[in-house]
Design a protein around this motif. Structure first.
Motif, PDB file in Angstrom:
ATOM      1  N   PHE A  93       0.847  -1.182   0.000  1.00 21.96           N
ATOM      2  CA  PHE A  93       0.000   0.000   0.000  1.00 21.96           C
ATOM      3  C   PHE A  93       0.891   1.244   0.000  1.00 21.96           C
ATOM      4  CE2 PHE A  93      -2.615  -3.308   1.666  1.00 21.96           C
ATOM      5  CZ  PHE A  93      -3.950  -2.946   1.535  1.00 21.96           C
ATOM      6  N   ARG A  94       0.417   2.313  -0.600  1.00 19.45           N
ATOM      7  CA  ARG A  94       1.069   3.603  -0.479  1.00 19.45           C
ATOM      8  C   ARG A  94       0.410   4.378   0.659  1.00 19.45           C
ATOM      9  NH1 ARG A  94       5.960   3.773  -3.015  1.00 19.45           N
ATOM     10  NH2 ARG A  94       5.805   3.089  -5.191  1.00 19.45           N
ATOM     11  N   VAL A  95       1.140   5.323   1.204  1.00 22.21           N
ATOM     12  CA  VAL A  95       0.587   6.134   2.285  1.00 22.21           C
ATOM     13  C   VAL A  95      -0.633   6.909   1.793  1.00 22.21           C
ATOM     14  CG1 VAL A  95       1.030   8.074   3.835  1.00 22.21           C
ATOM     15  CG2 VAL A  95       2.771   6.302   3.523  1.00 22.21           C
ATOM     16  N   LYS A  96      -0.552   7.475   0.568  1.00 24.92           N
ATOM     17  CA  LYS A  96      -1.648   8.276   0.021  1.00 24.92           C
ATOM     18  C   LYS A  96      -2.507   7.431  -0.909  1.00 24.92           C
ATOM     19  CE  LYS A  96       1.043  12.562   0.288  1.00 24.92           C
ATOM     20  NZ  LYS A  96       1.636  13.692  -0.475  1.00 24.92           N
ATOM     21  N   ILE A  97      -3.098   6.384  -0.362  1.00 25.70           N
ATOM     22  CA  ILE A  97      -3.934   5.492  -1.163  1.00 25.70           C
ATOM     23  C   ILE A  97      -5.383   5.946  -1.077  1.00 25.70           C
ATOM     24  CG2 ILE A  97      -4.290   3.873   0.752  1.00 25.70           C
ATOM     25  CD1 ILE A  97      -4.177   1.607  -1.341  1.00 25.70           C
ATOM     26  N   ASP A  98      -6.101   5.918  -2.206  1.00 27.30           N
ATOM     27  CA  ASP A  98      -7.506   6.325  -2.169  1.00 27.30           C
ATOM     28  C   ASP A  98      -8.378   5.145  -1.746  1.00 27.30           C
ATOM     29  OD1 ASP A  98      -8.044   4.683  -4.432  1.00 27.30           O
ATOM     30  OD2 ASP A  98      -7.530   6.320  -5.795  1.00 27.30           O
ATOM     31  N   ASP A  99      -9.640   5.417  -1.480  1.00 31.04           N
ATOM     32  CA  ASP A  99     -10.545   4.390  -0.957  1.00 31.04           C
ATOM     33  C   ASP A  99     -10.716   3.227  -1.925  1.00 31.04           C
ATOM     34  OD1 ASP A  99     -10.903   5.781   1.379  1.00 31.04           O
ATOM     35  OD2 ASP A  99     -12.800   6.717   0.768  1.00 31.04           O
ATOM     36  N   HIS A 100     -10.790   3.545  -3.225  1.00 32.04           N
ATOM     37  CA  HIS A 100     -11.005   2.474  -4.209  1.00 32.04           C
ATOM     38  C   HIS A 100      -9.829   1.492  -4.209  1.00 32.04           C
ATOM     39  CE1 HIS A 100     -12.444   0.481  -7.841  1.00 32.04           C
ATOM     40  NE2 HIS A 100     -11.208   0.550  -8.303  1.00 32.04           N
ATOM     41  N   ASN A 103      -9.729  -0.603  -1.029  1.00 36.09           N
ATOM     42  CA  ASN A 103     -10.699  -1.706  -1.020  1.00 36.09           C
ATOM     43  C   ASN A 103     -10.258  -2.835  -1.944  1.00 36.09           C
ATOM     44  OD1 ASN A 103     -12.374  -0.375   0.800  1.00 36.09           O
ATOM     45  ND2 ASN A 103     -13.537   0.647  -0.829  1.00 36.09           N
ATOM     46  N   THR A 104      -9.651  -2.471  -3.086  1.00 35.98           N
ATOM     47  CA  THR A 104      -9.162  -3.492  -4.024  1.00 35.98           C
ATOM     48  C   THR A 104      -8.070  -4.337  -3.380  1.00 35.98           C
ATOM     49  OG1 THR A 104      -9.684  -2.155  -5.970  1.00 35.98           O
ATOM     50  CG2 THR A 104      -8.036  -3.884  -6.240  1.00 35.98           C
ATOM     51  N   LYS A 105      -7.099  -3.671  -2.778  1.00 37.90           N
ATOM     52  CA  LYS A 105      -5.979  -4.398  -2.175  1.00 37.90           C
ATOM     53  C   LYS A 105      -6.422  -5.179  -0.937  1.00 37.90           C
ATOM     54  CE  LYS A 105      -2.464  -1.305  -3.986  1.00 37.90           C
ATOM     55  NZ  LYS A 105      -1.625  -2.305  -4.651  1.00 37.90           N
ATOM     56  N   ALA A 106      -7.328  -4.599  -0.161  1.00 36.17           N
ATOM     57  CA  ALA A 106      -7.873  -5.325   0.989  1.00 36.17           C
ATOM     58  C   ALA A 106      -8.603  -6.582   0.521  1.00 36.17           C
ATOM     59  CB  ALA A 106      -8.809  -4.426   1.791  1.00 36.17           C
ATOM     60  N   GLY A 107      -9.226  -6.496  -0.677  1.00 41.24           N
ATOM     61  CA  GLY A 107      -9.875  -7.677  -1.241  1.00 41.24           C
ATOM     62  C   GLY A 107      -8.881  -8.771  -1.575  1.00 41.24           C
ATOM     63  N   HIS A 108      -7.694  -8.376  -2.082  1.00 39.50           N
ATOM     64  CA  HIS A 108      -6.655  -9.367  -2.365  1.00 39.50           C
ATOM     65  C   HIS A 108      -6.191 -10.042  -1.069  1.00 39.50           C
ATOM     66  CE1 HIS A 108      -6.721  -7.969  -6.374  1.00 39.50           C
ATOM     67  NE2 HIS A 108      -5.866  -6.966  -6.259  1.00 39.50           N
ATOM     68  N   VAL A 109      -5.993  -9.226  -0.037  1.00 44.59           N
ATOM     69  CA  VAL A 109      -5.563  -9.775   1.250  1.00 44.59           C
ATOM     70  C   VAL A 109      -6.605 -10.763   1.767  1.00 44.59           C
ATOM     71  CG1 VAL A 109      -4.951  -9.254   3.638  1.00 44.59           C
ATOM     72  CG2 VAL A 109      -4.236  -7.699   1.808  1.00 44.59           C
ATOM     73  N   ARG A 110      -7.876 -10.386   1.673  1.00 46.41           N
ATOM     74  CA  ARG A 110      -8.954 -11.273   2.126  1.00 46.41           C
ATOM     75  C   ARG A 110      -8.918 -12.604   1.375  1.00 46.41           C
ATOM     76  NH1 ARG A 110     -13.639 -11.108   4.829  1.00 46.41           N
ATOM     77  NH2 ARG A 110     -13.354  -8.885   5.289  1.00 46.41           N
ATOM     78  N   ARG A 111      -8.720 -12.544   0.064  1.00 40.34           N
ATOM     79  CA  ARG A 111      -8.702 -13.774  -0.736  1.00 40.34           C
ATOM     80  C   ARG A 111      -7.564 -14.696  -0.295  1.00 40.34           C
ATOM     81  NH1 ARG A 111      -6.105 -14.465  -5.619  1.00 40.34           N
ATOM     82  NH2 ARG A 111      -5.915 -12.203  -5.876  1.00 40.34           N
ATOM     83  N   PRO A 184     -17.700 -13.393  -5.806  1.00 39.72           N
ATOM     84  CA  PRO A 184     -17.325 -12.322  -6.750  1.00 39.72           C
ATOM     85  C   PRO A 184     -15.852 -12.015  -6.670  1.00 39.72           C
ATOM     86  CG  PRO A 184     -18.473 -11.422  -4.850  1.00 39.72           C
ATOM     87  CD  PRO A 184     -18.606 -12.921  -4.751  1.00 39.72           C
ATOM     88  N   ALA A 185     -15.230 -11.763  -7.816  1.00 36.03           N
ATOM     89  CA  ALA A 185     -13.811 -11.403  -7.847  1.00 36.03           C
ATOM     90  C   ALA A 185     -13.634 -10.006  -7.294  1.00 36.03           C
ATOM     91  CB  ALA A 185     -13.282 -11.482  -9.279  1.00 36.03           C
ATOM     92  N   ALA A 186     -12.422  -9.713  -6.819  1.00 32.69           N
ATOM     93  CA  ALA A 186     -12.139  -8.383  -6.290  1.00 32.69           C
ATOM     94  C   ALA A 186     -12.281  -7.337  -7.390  1.00 32.69           C
ATOM     95  CB  ALA A 186     -10.733  -8.347  -5.692  1.00 32.69           C
ATOM     96  N   ASP A 187     -12.831  -6.203  -7.018  1.00 35.40           N
ATOM     97  CA  ASP A 187     -13.013  -5.113  -7.974  1.00 35.40           C
ATOM     98  C   ASP A 187     -11.664  -4.535  -8.361  1.00 35.40           C
ATOM     99  OD1 ASP A 187     -14.366  -1.767  -7.802  1.00 35.40           O
ATOM    100  OD2 ASP A 187     -14.155  -3.139  -9.512  1.00 35.40           O
ATOM    101  N   LEU A 188     -11.327  -4.514  -9.649  1.00 33.05           N
ATOM    102  CA  LEU A 188     -10.041  -4.009 -10.107  1.00 33.05           C
ATOM    103  C   LEU A 188     -10.186  -2.598 -10.638  1.00 33.05           C
ATOM    104  CD1 LEU A 188      -8.709  -7.156 -11.989  1.00 33.05           C
ATOM    105  CD2 LEU A 188      -8.271  -6.447  -9.643  1.00 33.05           C
TER     106      LEU A 188
END
Length: 213
Positions: A93-100, A103-111, A184-188
């Motif tokens: 993750f970057r420090v200045k990451i936007d919400d979208h 959520n995408t990267k958190a989805g990868h972690v969850r998977r 559902p696949a993670a939103d890219l």
């Protein structure tokens, strides 16, 4: 079954006069002449295997050595298979990451957590961002809270160079693939190749091969 070293003496290789014998069912037979133990093994169509050569007298056991070696090899294969299936994945993750993107990267972690893997979550600092580690900690706390139902941090975040790292460990057993097929696949992110699943790599991969925000 008793753990037996890969290198051990079997049958005629056993040269001592007396041994302490353990039966095929694990029962203690006692100290007997090696010759008598060999005869007992032949009568039962089994092998006499020295399992503790350092003992006085050495300890031997009656067992089907060929079957034992086969089962031991199968167990070793399963252990290696389990070790491979529990890789440590990595998401950055970057420090200045936007919400979208978050959520995408958190989805990868969850998977990955659902598959039973540990996940190394890394916050990458740029320039003066390094002087504000609390910004990275804030993101890691958000990741942990977002995924609290499936995983938990393994220890506290740690700094390494310009990165802050946290290991997430799965709470539950892996979800079978056939059960995950309909999930559902993670939103890219559109047009953002560095958030695609193909760019997510195990922790051992090169940094630029890991998904970046």
């Amino acid at each position: 079954m008793m753990n037996i070293a890969k290198e051990h003496k079997v049958n005629e290789q056993i040269r001592v006069r007396q041994i302490r014998l353990i039966g095929a069912e694990g029962e203690q037979i006692g100290i007997i002449d090696t010759r008598d133990a060999m005869n007992m093994a032949r009568e039962k169509a089994m092998d006499l295997v020295m399992v503790s050569p350092q003992a006085v007298p050495p300890v031997c056991r009656l067992l089907d050595y060929g079957r034992f070696r086969y089962e031991q090899q199968q167990n070793e294969k399963e252990n290696r298979k389990r070790a491979r299936s529990q890789e440590v994945k990595a998401i950055k993750f970057r420090v200045k990451i936007d919400d979208h993107d978050f959520n995408t990267k958190a989805g990868h972690v969850r998977r990955f957590l659902e598959e039973g893997h540990k996940v190394k979550v890394t916050i990458m600092f740029r320039g003066r961002e390094r002087t504000h580690p609390e910004l990275g900690e804030r993101i890691l706390v958000r990741v942990a809270e977002t995924l609290a139902d499936i995983g938990a941090p393994e220890g506290t975040p740690s700094m390494m160079g310009m990165d802050m790292n946290m290991i997430m460990t799965p709470k539950a057993p892996p979800v079978p693939k056939k059960e995950r097929a309909d999930m559902p696949a993670a939103d890219l992110a559109d047009g953002d190749a560095d958030t695609a699943p193909a760019e997510v790599a195990p922790a051992s991969a090169e940094p630029n091969a890991v998904a970046n925000a």
